[in-house]
Design a protein around this motif. Structure first.
Motif, PDB file in Angstrom:
ATOM      1  N   VAL A 149       0.816  -1.219   0.000  1.00  0.00           N
ATOM      2  CA  VAL A 149       0.000   0.000   0.000  1.00  0.00           C
ATOM      3  C   VAL A 149       0.847   1.267   0.000  1.00  0.00           C
ATOM      4  O   VAL A 149       0.391   2.324  -0.470  1.00  0.00           O
ATOM      5  N   LYS A 150       2.061   1.181   0.486  1.00  0.00           N
ATOM      6  CA  LYS A 150       2.889   2.385   0.666  1.00  0.00           C
ATOM      7  C   LYS A 150       3.124   3.169  -0.625  1.00  0.00           C
ATOM      8  O   LYS A 150       3.036   4.409  -0.620  1.00  0.00           O
ATOM      9  N   TRP A 153       0.162   5.515  -1.372  1.00  0.00           N
ATOM     10  CA  TRP A 153      -0.390   6.335  -0.279  1.00  0.00           C
ATOM     11  C   TRP A 153      -0.196   7.811  -0.610  1.00  0.00           C
ATOM     12  O   TRP A 153       0.864   8.220  -1.080  1.00  0.00           O
ATOM     13  N   ALA A 157       3.563   8.401   5.578  1.00  0.00           N
ATOM     14  CA  ALA A 157       2.961   7.876   6.808  1.00  0.00           C
ATOM     15  C   ALA A 157       4.049   7.368   7.745  1.00  0.00           C
ATOM     16  O   ALA A 157       4.924   6.611   7.338  1.00  0.00           O
ATOM     17  N   TRP A 160       1.308   2.575  10.446  1.00  0.00           N
ATOM     18  CA  TRP A 160       0.201   1.950   9.725  1.00  0.00           C
ATOM     19  C   TRP A 160      -0.549   1.013  10.655  1.00  0.00           C
ATOM     20  O   TRP A 160       0.019   0.461  11.607  1.00  0.00           O
ATOM     21  N   SER A 278      -5.329   9.893  -5.821  1.00  0.00           N
ATOM     22  CA  SER A 278      -5.510   9.944  -4.373  1.00  0.00           C
ATOM     23  C   SER A 278      -4.833  11.202  -3.835  1.00  0.00           C
ATOM     24  O   SER A 278      -3.670  11.485  -4.140  1.00  0.00           O
ATOM     25  N   SER A 280      -4.460  14.193  -0.383  1.00  0.00           N
ATOM     26  CA  SER A 280      -4.472  14.257   1.078  1.00  0.00           C
ATOM     27  C   SER A 280      -4.087  15.649   1.546  1.00  0.00           C
ATOM     28  O   SER A 280      -3.333  16.375   0.872  1.00  0.00           O
ATOM     29  N   HIS A 291      -5.249   8.949   7.146  1.00  0.00           N
ATOM     30  CA  HIS A 291      -5.869   8.533   5.885  1.00  0.00           C
ATOM     31  C   HIS A 291      -6.367   7.104   6.023  1.00  0.00           C
ATOM     32  O   HIS A 291      -5.624   6.213   6.451  1.00  0.00           O
ATOM     33  N   ARG A 293      -8.206   3.973   3.970  1.00  0.00           N
ATOM     34  CA  ARG A 293      -8.546   3.462   2.633  1.00  0.00           C
ATOM     35  C   ARG A 293      -9.139   2.061   2.745  1.00  0.00           C
ATOM     36  O   ARG A 293      -8.522   1.138   3.279  1.00  0.00           O
ATOM     37  N   GLY A 309      -3.201   4.892   7.636  1.00  0.00           N
ATOM     38  CA  GLY A 309      -1.820   5.333   7.720  1.00  0.00           C
ATOM     39  C   GLY A 309      -1.739   6.812   8.017  1.00  0.00           C
ATOM     40  O   GLY A 309      -2.588   7.594   7.576  1.00  0.00           O
TER      41      GLY A 309
END
Length: 452
Positions: A149-150, A153, A157, A160, A278, A280, A291, A293, A309
């Protein structure tokens, strides 16, 4: 339809087919060819290349292609005749296909659930997940899932954690920063389940009205007068409006919040199915943005998948709120999700699913426009449909076996205008049926429309 009853068309071009195959594994080949068949790019009756010819062109072993053909045969998508070779069959009727339609009461027009026929298969993912390291205790998120996922993102973050689905993730985030009696600033209209979560937690709402670009900065500034402890909003494919917040609006919201020490909780409910980038507030408000998801719409509810995260202090508060017990997320399912996020064939299936969802959303939007109703098809699995009177329209539709969502449930207070929330993810791919639905909605709402 049996292979012997299907008229054979010309064989598919070998080079053309190879150019549309992504991952060159049995599963990847099967997934690519399945998508081409279901999308109509390879019609019924088309003769496919021989196993050896396709294997040579793809530089893989014949066993790989044979296994792919076996998977397609088990799915009812191809058949083998004695003289005609491997032939494409009519795709089996699915729950959302026109042939399987058995009334609107069988179609989800209310909740916005994904179409089961568009979910990626889980067999290989679960098989990959069972090889995860077994621990005596439990770690909040596996190394594989964090690594998966990193890269996508939207903000750096520090820490997590994992939750059992998007609803659980937002619940944990809100309860980690707000106590009963506290106030949160919340975009409006918003997802009904999000309002329900806050009500059950006895957290009060200061509404922040939205336009087509997201929460309005002036409305957020006004909500700050209620001294909220957090601001909660959806970053993309917003429920129910469908907008995704652009970078310019992110900057405007950050300016409003810059001198206020409140937490921001960002909800990305559509996850990898969303086409918008995405975004933020994390870069502008470091240390204050969590965040969240969800991957449930993309991969199905079975994986119970949601990742959170953000700053270490906020994530630690979520972990303490979560604790051990029923909310614990299986490491096997986490690594199964990691497999799906990094698997090229799954990525292609998600791309095709996103296209199909968009086609359905646009089809209903255009059909409603023909009836004099403007319901923009932005993004997501639902349309926000304006009506003159909500209750009367819901009752009229229910009399025809049609159950849709009431717009009033998307507001903390009394809305200034009436709307319906009509789910589109499981709409039949039959233009005539979609047009019929639009006409019934228009009549129930008192619109005449172009066809009366």
């Amino acid at each position: 339809m049996a292979t012997g009853e299907l008229a054979t068309t010309a064989p598919v071009g070998l080079g053309w087919l190879v150019s549309r195959i992504g991952e060159r594994t049995a599963r990847g080949v099967a997934g690519s060819v399945s998508g081409l068949i279901r999308d109509g790019q390879v019609p019924p009756g088309t003769r496919l290349p021989t196993v050896r010819a396709l294997a040579a062109e793809l530089s893989v072993s014949p066993t790989t292609i044979a296994e792919a053909w076996s998977q397609l045969r088990a799915a009812g998508l191809i058949g083998t005749g004695r003289r005609r070779g491997t032939i494409v069959l009519e795709p089996p009727a699915g729950p959302s296909s026109g042939r399987a339609f058995s009334g609107w009461q069988t179609v989800d027009l209310e909740h916005g659930l994904p179409d089961p026929t568009l979910l990626p298969p889980l067999e290989d993912a679960v098989a990959a997940g069972v090889h995860t390291e077994r621990l005596a205790g439990h770690d909040a998120i596996t190394t594989r899932l964090r690594a998966a996922v990193k890269p996508t993102w939207p903000q750096p973050a520090e820490a997590w954690t994992i939750a059992a689905g998007g609803h659980d993730g937002i619940l944990l985030a809100c309860q980690a920063v707000a106590r009963p009696g506290d106030v949160v600033a919340l975009e409006e209209p918003t997802a009904p389940w999000l309002l329900d979560i806050l009500r059950r937690s006895r957290i009060h709402v200061a509404p922040v009205s939205c336009d087509e670009h997201g929460p309005r900065p002036a409305a957020l500034a006004a909500a700050l007068a209620h001294r909220p402890v957090a601001f909660v909003y959806q970053t993309r494919a917003q429920i129910p409006l469908g907008h995704s917040v652009p970078a310019e609006r992110i900057g405007e919201l950050a300016a409003v919040l810059s001198d206020r020490d409140i937490v921001v909780i960002e909800d990305d409910d559509l996850g990898p199915l969303a086409s918008a980038p995405s975004v933020s507030l994390g870069a502008q408000l470091p240390g204050r943005v969590l965040h969240v998801r969800s991957y449930c719409t993309a991969f199905g509810l079975e994986l119970r998948s949601c990742v959170l995260g953000g700053p270490a202090a906020l994530v630690d508060r979520v972990r303490r709120q979560r604790g051990p017990g029923a909310g614990w997320s299986s490491r096997i399912l986490q690594d199964a999700q990691a497999f799906l996020l990094t698997d090229a064939a799954t990525g292609e299936l998600l791309r095709r699913a996103g296209q199909r969802y968009e086609q359905r959303r646009v089809a209903l939007s255009e059909a409603l426009r023909e009836q004099g109703i403007d319901a923009p098809a932005r993004e997501g699995l639902a349309l926000w449909v304006p009506v003159a009177e909500e209750s009367r329209t819901l009752i009229a539709l229910a009399a025809k076996g049609i159950s849709v969502g009431g717009g009033g449930r998307c507001h903390a207070g009394t809305p200034s205008s009436a709307h319906l929330r009509v789910a589109t993810g499981q709409l039949p791919d039959d233009p005539a049926l979609v047009s019929d639905l639009a006409r019934m909605i228009a009549r129930a709402a008192g619109h005449r429309g172009s066809s009366g």
